[in-house]
Design a protein around this motif. Structure first.
Motif, PDB file in Angstrom:
ATOM      1  N   SER A 367     -52.533  80.792 -10.477  1.00  0.00           N
ATOM      2  CA  SER A 367     -53.995  80.751 -10.587  1.00  0.00           C
ATOM      3  C   SER A 367     -54.441  79.568 -11.438  1.00  0.00           C
ATOM      4  N   ALA A 368     -53.619  79.205 -12.405  1.00  0.00           N
ATOM      5  CA  ALA A 368     -53.865  78.010 -13.231  1.00  0.00           C
ATOM      6  C   ALA A 368     -52.536  77.605 -13.841  1.00  0.00           C
ATOM      7  N   GLN A 369     -52.414  76.322 -14.165  1.00  0.00           N
ATOM      8  CA  GLN A 369     -51.167  75.856 -14.768  1.00  0.00           C
ATOM      9  C   GLN A 369     -51.434  74.659 -15.662  1.00  0.00           C
ATOM     10  N   ILE A 370     -50.574  74.497 -16.642  1.00  0.00           N
ATOM     11  CA  ILE A 370     -50.570  73.299 -17.472  1.00  0.00           C
ATOM     12  C   ILE A 370     -49.133  72.805 -17.556  1.00  0.00           C
ATOM     13  N   ASN A 371     -48.977  71.501 -17.658  1.00  0.00           N
ATOM     14  CA  ASN A 371     -47.649  70.898 -17.823  1.00  0.00           C
ATOM     15  C   ASN A 371     -47.826  69.681 -18.721  1.00  0.00           C
ATOM     16  N   THR A 372     -47.558  69.887 -19.997  1.00  0.00           N
ATOM     17  CA  THR A 372     -47.873  68.876 -21.005  1.00  0.00           C
ATOM     18  C   THR A 372     -46.653  68.598 -21.866  1.00  0.00           C
ATOM     19  N   THR A 373     -46.469  67.341 -22.197  1.00  0.00           N
ATOM     20  CA  THR A 373     -45.393  66.944 -23.110  1.00  0.00           C
ATOM     21  C   THR A 373     -45.967  66.766 -24.512  1.00  0.00           C
ATOM     22  N   TYR A 374     -45.315  67.405 -25.486  1.00  0.00           N
ATOM     23  CA  TYR A 374     -45.730  67.291 -26.884  1.00  0.00           C
ATOM     24  C   TYR A 374     -44.705  66.451 -27.636  1.00  0.00           C
ATOM     25  N   ALA A 375     -45.214  65.631 -28.558  1.00  0.00           N
ATOM     26  CA  ALA A 375     -44.346  64.710 -29.290  1.00  0.00           C
ATOM     27  C   ALA A 375     -44.472  64.933 -30.791  1.00  0.00           C
TER      28      ALA A 375
END
Length: 530
Positions: A367-375
């Motif tokens: 229904s929703a998604q996030i794909n994030t890289t954290y540094a």
């Protein structure tokens, strides 16, 4: 001298048969979506095309027993209503969490239970094999695919090494001097197994009369295709190796596999036919009992109102699960999912504008998604969240199609998958740890590999188990709490040794509470905590 004739109670077969036919039609009408889903799988999947033949074969089995059935009087059994209700509950649980196998098994079970309920146990014992064969209509069995693929890879690699060919293996992929090979879904042998079990069961019914011989042959029809598939895989790799990959490449190995499988099954039938048993015929005395209309053994003949009463009660029980489902749907959260990746996490972890890590898990239609890289300094951790609401058979959290990487993924190949206990929010939980490597790379460099952690979030509970996630989801729906759930996937470069896992553990310890807070806020349509 006068003679008296012994009056025989009128046969109730016309009444019972009509009631059974109406109940079957009633059940299929209520569960039309489930029934049409079964037929749809028959139509589009080569693995289950045999389903089109199952119902005609079952009807033939019933017709084949007509002389024996004529000696019996149908007797409705009210106690079967309890089993019918349990089957309906199984359908409801399966439908709440969109498990095709459970809903389809439950429907076929309900249809089969109509026989003992309306016709009685004596008739059911006569038709036991036909009723059992009806379950081959359910397109089930692909759950065994991962295990069969592992076994095929184990055997093939072992056989190659015993043949003097050096092998380097990672997961389901292996390398030999002449090229690279991998065990994919088509190599699992599940098609051979299902086909062999279906025709083997029919062969056992037609050729044996004793239960022992039938069961033994069915066991053989399970073992033989598994062993045959192992040999098939080994021979295909050997053909490719010695022919410079000119033979057994591409679609050829599928064709060779079916030819080899056909030969093996024919040999199995030829050997099995040596112990065939003739079918006993109905005795002349039994036929006289029918033609002279002598009293039939058993209970007194039931009346038409008795069949009508049982049929009406069964119709009500059949309708209950769908009625309950409609009521639960009213409690569903229909608001759009608002899911936004936090720009900052705890301890200085900040979202990157241009991610260094390129990885997209293969989870369908969230229904929703996030794909994030954290540094944080030189450290990088990717966070993927796939959030699911209003789940159905096309959009669901737990599915065989939802994996870290598909077998044909052009970028990543999964080479390891294992359970792992970690510390998450001061609690010990079990997660699933996978290892991915670049599909085009054969080295073991840690920079070309990812360590990946996966865990499901269902109603505030974290689990790595598919079964537990499904059960939690069903319980959540039954309690009227909706079906909000998510998958949380963390990934980072593997590095040297256990470096990647240590980085993920440190990231979880610092940010686990904020990640679960994000999911809880999304469930209640609130702003996530800062």
């Amino acid at each position: 001298m006068s003679t008296t004739t012994q009056r025989h109670p009128p046969s109730q077969w016309p009444t019972a048969s009509l009631a059974l036919a109406l109940l079957i039609a009633w059940t299929l009408a209520w569960y039309f979506d489930t029934a049409s889903a079964i037929v749809g799988i028959w139509w589009r999947s080569e693995t289950f095309t045999h389903g089109f033949l199952v119902v005609p074969i079952v009807l033939w089995m019933v017709w084949h027993k007509r002389a024996h059935l004529a000696l019996l009087q149908p007797q409705p059994s009210l106690w079967v209503l309890g089993l019918l209700l349990l089957s309906g509950l199984g359908w409801l649980l399966g439908d709440l969490v969109a498990v095709n196998a459970l809903t389809q098994l439950a429907l076929v079970t309900m249809l089969a239970l109509l026989v003992p309920m309306l016709l009685g146990m004596a008739v059911t014992r006569t038709l036991a094999f036909a009723l059992a064969f009806l379950f081959f209509a359910v397109p089930i069995g692909e759950f065994a695919m991962p295990q069969l693929m592992d076994w095929t890879a184990d055997f093939t690699v072992t056989a190659l090494r015993l043949s003097g060919i050096p092998v380097y293996r990672e997961g389901l992929q292996f390398v030999i001097p002449s090229g690279n090979w991998s065990v994919v879904e088509a190599c699992s042998g599940v098609r051979y197994l299902i086909a062999s079990l279906t025709v083997g069961t029919l062969f056992a019914y037609l050729n044996y009369q004793s239960t022992k011989r039938r069961v033994l042959f069915i066991i053989v029809s399970i073992i033989v295709p598994v062993l045959a598939n192992w040999l098939r895989a080994y021979m295909i790799v050997m053909l490719g190796h010695f022919s410079g990959n000119k033979l057994a490449a591409g679609v050829d190995h599928i064709i060779y596999g079916w030819v080899f499988f056909g030969i093996v099954i024919m040999l199995m039938f030829l050997v099995g036919a040596r112990w065939s048993e003739p079918e006993p015929s109905v005795s002349a005395a039994d036929l006289d009992a029918v033609t002279q209309r002598k009293p039939l053994p058993g209970k007194p003949s039931p009346t038409a109102p008795a069949f009508a009463l049982v049929a009406v009660l069964a119709a009500v029980v059949v309708a209950l699960p769908l009625t309950a489902r409609w009521g639960l749907d009213q409690a569903q959260n229909n608001a759009p999912v608002q899911l936004v990746a936090p720009p900052q996490l705890a301890a200085g972890w900040a979202a990157q504008a241009i991610p260094d890590l390129e990885f997209q898990p293969a989870f369908d239609s969230p229904s929703a998604q996030i794909n994030t890289t954290y540094a944080l300094g030189e450290q990088r951790v990717g966070v993927y969240v796939g959030y699911y609401r209003q789940q159905n058979y096309q959009r669901k959290l737990v599915s065989s199609a939802n994996v870290l990487a598909q077998s044909d993924d052009p970028i990543w190949a999964q080479v390891a998958n294992r359970g792992k206990d970690i510390n998450f929010n001061s609690k010990q939980i079990n997660i699933r740890e996978g290892e991915l490597r670049k599909a085009s790379v054969n080295t073991s460099s840690g920079e070309d590999r990812l360590t990946v952690w996966l865990v499901y979030w269902v109603n505030g509970q974290l689990t790595a188990s598919n079964a537990q996630a499904k059960l939690q989801g069903a319980l959540q729906r039954l309690l009227g709490r909706g079906d909000d759930s998510a998958v949380l996937i963390l990934y980072t470069n593997k590095g040297e040794g256990d470096e990647g896992a240590q980085r993920l553990q440190a990231f979880v310890q610092a940010n686990g509470a904020q990640l679960t807070g994000l999911l809880e806020a999304t469930q209640h349509n609130q702003r996530p905590p800062n």
